[in-house]
Motif scaffolding. Structure first.
Motif, PDB file in Angstrom:
ATOM      1  N   ILE A 207       0.847  -1.193   0.000  1.00  0.00           N
ATOM      2  CA  ILE A 207       0.000   0.000   0.000  1.00  0.00           C
ATOM      3  C   ILE A 207       0.883   1.244   0.000  1.00  0.00           C
ATOM      4  O   ILE A 207       1.707   1.433   0.899  1.00  0.00           O
ATOM      5  CB  ILE A 207      -0.937   0.040   1.219  1.00  0.00           C
ATOM      6  N   PHE A 208       0.708   2.073  -1.014  1.00  0.00           N
ATOM      7  CA  PHE A 208       1.382   3.371  -1.058  1.00  0.00           C
ATOM      8  C   PHE A 208       0.503   4.373  -0.319  1.00  0.00           C
ATOM      9  O   PHE A 208      -0.676   4.536  -0.641  1.00  0.00           O
ATOM     10  CB  PHE A 208       1.591   3.822  -2.505  1.00  0.00           C
ATOM     11  N   ILE A 209       1.073   5.035   0.688  1.00  0.00           N
ATOM     12  CA  ILE A 209       0.319   5.982   1.507  1.00  0.00           C
ATOM     13  C   ILE A 209       0.787   7.401   1.219  1.00  0.00           C
ATOM     14  O   ILE A 209       1.973   7.723   1.359  1.00  0.00           O
ATOM     15  CB  ILE A 209       0.491   5.678   3.011  1.00  0.00           C
ATOM     16  N   ALA A 210      -0.144   8.238   0.809  1.00  0.00           N
ATOM     17  CA  ALA A 210       0.121   9.670   0.642  1.00  0.00           C
ATOM     18  C   ALA A 210      -0.700  10.403   1.689  1.00  0.00           C
ATOM     19  O   ALA A 210      -1.915  10.222   1.771  1.00  0.00           O
ATOM     20  CB  ALA A 210      -0.265  10.128  -0.761  1.00  0.00           C
ATOM     21  N   ILE A 251       3.185  14.324  -8.085  1.00  0.00           N
ATOM     22  CA  ILE A 251       3.752  12.998  -8.314  1.00  0.00           C
ATOM     23  C   ILE A 251       2.966  11.948  -7.531  1.00  0.00           C
ATOM     24  O   ILE A 251       2.650  10.866  -8.044  1.00  0.00           O
ATOM     25  CB  ILE A 251       5.242  12.979  -7.923  1.00  0.00           C
ATOM     26  N   GLU A 252       2.640  12.262  -6.287  1.00  0.00           N
ATOM     27  CA  GLU A 252       1.869  11.317  -5.483  1.00  0.00           C
ATOM     28  C   GLU A 252       0.499  11.061  -6.107  1.00  0.00           C
ATOM     29  O   GLU A 252      -0.004   9.930  -6.081  1.00  0.00           O
ATOM     30  CB  GLU A 252       1.719  11.844  -4.055  1.00  0.00           C
ATOM     31  N   ARG A 253      -0.101  12.093  -6.676  1.00  0.00           N
ATOM     32  CA  ARG A 253      -1.392  11.900  -7.347  1.00  0.00           C
ATOM     33  C   ARG A 253      -1.249  10.923  -8.512  1.00  0.00           C
ATOM     34  O   ARG A 253      -2.098  10.048  -8.717  1.00  0.00           O
ATOM     35  CB  ARG A 253      -1.924  13.248  -7.853  1.00  0.00           C
ATOM     36  N   LEU A 254      -0.187  11.070  -9.287  1.00  0.00           N
ATOM     37  CA  LEU A 254       0.040  10.166 -10.414  1.00  0.00           C
ATOM     38  C   LEU A 254       0.262   8.734  -9.932  1.00  0.00           C
ATOM     39  O   LEU A 254      -0.235   7.775 -10.540  1.00  0.00           O
ATOM     40  CB  LEU A 254       1.254  10.635 -11.223  1.00  0.00           C
ATOM     41  N   ILE A 255       1.001   8.587  -8.844  1.00  0.00           N
ATOM     42  CA  ILE A 255       1.245   7.250  -8.289  1.00  0.00           C
ATOM     43  C   ILE A 255      -0.068   6.630  -7.821  1.00  0.00           C
ATOM     44  O   ILE A 255      -0.355   5.456  -8.097  1.00  0.00           O
ATOM     45  CB  ILE A 255       2.258   7.324  -7.130  1.00  0.00           C
TER      46      ILE A 255
END
Length: 298
Positions: A207-210, A251-255
């Motif tokens: 899980i990528f957490i922003a 960048i986080e939005r794109l990820i």
């Protein structure tokens, strides 16, 4: 798009220092790199790809040669070729012949808007472009960096956890703390996130957490079931290129857009997966925060 006109964007965007603290990326000994983070503005084309946007809506910057030509022509022709239309509806602009042949139309956007697509906030059916349009129009450098991070992540899911700015509280006349989002603090804590997402994300997934939560290790409890990833894990990729948190956010939005399952903080559309049932835009009712499930009925 519907007016068949070219839009002019500012060549630079102001940076709010409140949103630009270098919290999750490594601090550098390179003075020039650190100076860039202290800048009060950044070039618009360091955030957005103007050519990519122009494939849908023709866009130029206000420091471009074409803009100078338009401005010069308009000034020579006088008021008959210029219109200031703040407050004029899109329908009027589209249907009124008064505006169809003008060289220059000045329509200033809300100074409070950032990262907001052209739309009617109160009528989502009036959206001319999808919500994902601007995030996907990031500058090529940012898209390339996001692709590198996604390649390292492999098959992953993502969660956007918005906390700090939305958990503002104030005391009422009796000294009781109140907030506009009474369940948000509870619902975005790791123990409640685990309960919420178990039906959407199988154990063992990455899980990528922003998040704008800055407490170190705040989400560590999620690691009992999942492999966790943050932007800070990819500082070797990000640090040399990222100059401000605005770029990092894009960048986080794109990820997150590339995740197999993407869970938002708030529900925006009917198909969204989200952490809290609190509405993102509420009726300005300040309520007592709820921190446990037992308090729901109180």
């Amino acid at each position: 798009m519907f007016l068949q006109r070219t839009l002019v964007m500012p060549s630079r965007m102001c940076i709010n220092p409140l949103h630009n603290k270098k919290g999750i990326l490594h601090h550098s000994d390179n003075a020039s790199l650190e100076d860039r983070w202290a800048a009060s503005s950044c070039a618009m084309d360091s955030l957005y790809d103007m050519d990519l946007i122009s494939d849908t809506v023709p866009v130029i910057l206000d420091n471009s040669e074409l803009w100078y030509q338009i401005l010069s022509t308009s000034m020579k022709l006088g008021a008959r070729e210029i219109a200031h239309v703040e407050g004029v509806s899109r329908v009027a602009l589209n249907e009124n012949n008064l505006y169809s042949n003008l060289v220059l139309i000045n329509r200033t956007a809300s100074p409070l808007s950032w990262f907001m697509e052209c739309k009617d906030r109160n009528n989502r059916s009036a959206i001319m472009l999808p919500y994902s349009f601007l995030p996907s129009m990031a500058a090529k450098k940012l898209r390339d960096v996001a692709d590198k991070v996604k390649a390292v992540l492999g098959d992953y899911d993502a969660i956007h956890v918005r906390r700090g700015d939305k958990m503002k509280t104030r005391k009422d006349k009796f000294g009781v703390e109140r907030t506009l989002h009474p369940h948000l603090d509870r619902d975005t804590r790791p123990e409640f996130i685990l309960r919420r997402i178990e039906k959407w994300v199988p154990p063992g997934r990455t899980i990528f957490i922003a998040s704008n939560e800055r407490t170190p290790g705040f989400f560590s409890l999620l690691s009992v079931r999942y492999k966790l990833a943050y932007s800070s894990n990819y500082s070797q990729i990000l640090d040399p290129l990222i100059e401000n948190n605005y770029q990092l956010f894009m960048i986080e939005r794109l990820i997150m857009m590339g995740a197999k399952t993407f869970i938002k903080t708030f529900k925006l559309d009917e198909t969204d997966l989200y952490l809290t049932d609190d509405p993102k835009k509420n009726n300005k009712m300040w309520q007592i925060p709820v921190y446990t499930m037992d308090e729901e009925g109180s």
